[in-house]
Write a protein that holds these residues in place. Sequence first.
Motif, PDB file in Angstrom:
ATOM      1  N   UNK A  19      72.242  52.453  60.435  1.00 21.86           N
ATOM      2  CA  UNK A  19      72.709  51.332  61.261  1.00 21.86           C
ATOM      3  C   UNK A  19      73.486  50.336  60.395  1.00 21.86           C
ATOM      4  N   UNK A  20      72.914  49.976  59.241  1.00 23.46           N
ATOM      5  CA  UNK A  20      73.586  49.030  58.345  1.00 23.46           C
ATOM      6  C   UNK A  20      74.917  49.602  57.859  1.00 23.46           C
ATOM      7  N   UNK A  21      74.926  50.862  57.452  1.00 21.73           N
ATOM      8  CA  UNK A  21      76.161  51.473  56.959  1.00 21.73           C
ATOM      9  C   UNK A  21      77.229  51.471  58.058  1.00 21.73           C
ATOM     10  N   UNK A  22      76.848  51.907  59.245  1.00 22.46           N
ATOM     11  CA  UNK A  22      77.823  52.060  60.318  1.00 22.46           C
ATOM     12  C   UNK A  22      78.355  50.716  60.807  1.00 22.46           C
ATOM     13  N   UNK A  23      77.449  49.774  61.068  1.00 21.48           N
ATOM     14  CA  UNK A  23      77.878  48.511  61.670  1.00 21.48           C
ATOM     15  C   UNK A  23      78.278  47.432  60.672  1.00 21.48           C
ATOM     16  N   UNK A 115      67.467  51.523  66.194  1.00 24.00           N
ATOM     17  CA  UNK A 115      67.507  50.995  64.834  1.00 24.00           C
ATOM     18  C   UNK A 115      67.738  49.494  64.791  1.00 24.00           C
ATOM     19  N   UNK A 116      67.447  48.948  63.637  1.00 20.90           N
ATOM     20  CA  UNK A 116      67.732  47.557  63.295  1.00 20.90           C
ATOM     21  C   UNK A 116      68.154  47.529  61.839  1.00 20.90           C
ATOM     22  N   UNK A 121      66.362  42.724  56.992  1.00 22.47           N
ATOM     23  CA  UNK A 121      67.667  42.087  56.864  1.00 22.47           C
ATOM     24  C   UNK A 121      68.104  41.858  55.435  1.00 22.47           C
ATOM     25  N   UNK A 122      67.245  42.175  54.465  1.00 27.70           N
ATOM     26  CA  UNK A 122      67.597  42.009  53.057  1.00 27.70           C
ATOM     27  C   UNK A 122      68.561  43.083  52.595  1.00 27.70           C
ATOM     28  N   UNK A 123      69.021  42.935  51.387  1.00 31.91           N
ATOM     29  CA  UNK A 123      70.004  43.859  50.824  1.00 31.91           C
ATOM     30  C   UNK A 123      69.388  45.185  50.407  1.00 31.91           C
ATOM     31  N   UNK A 124      70.195  46.219  50.450  1.00 29.67           N
ATOM     32  CA  UNK A 124      69.795  47.531  49.946  1.00 29.67           C
ATOM     33  C   UNK A 124      70.044  47.566  48.443  1.00 29.67           C
ATOM     34  N   UNK A 125      69.329  48.457  47.774  1.00 26.63           N
ATOM     35  CA  UNK A 125      69.539  48.675  46.344  1.00 26.63           C
ATOM     36  C   UNK A 125      69.901  50.143  46.139  1.00 26.63           C
TER      37      UNK A 125
END
Length: 136
Positions: A19-23, A115-116, A121-125
């Motif tokens: 979800x994060x990657x796509x949006x 998904x959310x 809501x924090x950053x990915x590593x």
Amino acid sequence: MRYQEGSTVDRESTLDHLYRIFYDDLGMCGCGLPGEAYNLVRDLLALAPLYEESRWRLAETLTGGGDVHHVVLSSLDRAGLLEHGSSLNGAWLTSKGAWCLTAMRLVEYDEMAEAGYPHDGGECTDVCWSVPLPAA
């Protein structure tokens, strides 16, 4: 989702990261034809590395070539899914891109409705992109 029975991979985490990657990373929108866009991204990632002329020619066919091809591959590069040297047509997958391709082969676009954002809501590593996914 086509996870192998007994997999220790967290389905919710996979959906949330996609979800994060796509949006966010790719800046996609959910209106129009997002499922087709999702499939295009998956299919382009599957062609990497694009070193061979036959691979980047196929990528050009999928994108329509020319300026659109440049914009689409640049977007994948900016999202951290591809990396390239002197030419976008020689791009290869990053670890994030390899993770994304594997996940996209397991997850259909419609499943992201559940998904959310990962990490509250924090950053990915970099660790996010090294988690092994079940075989497709």
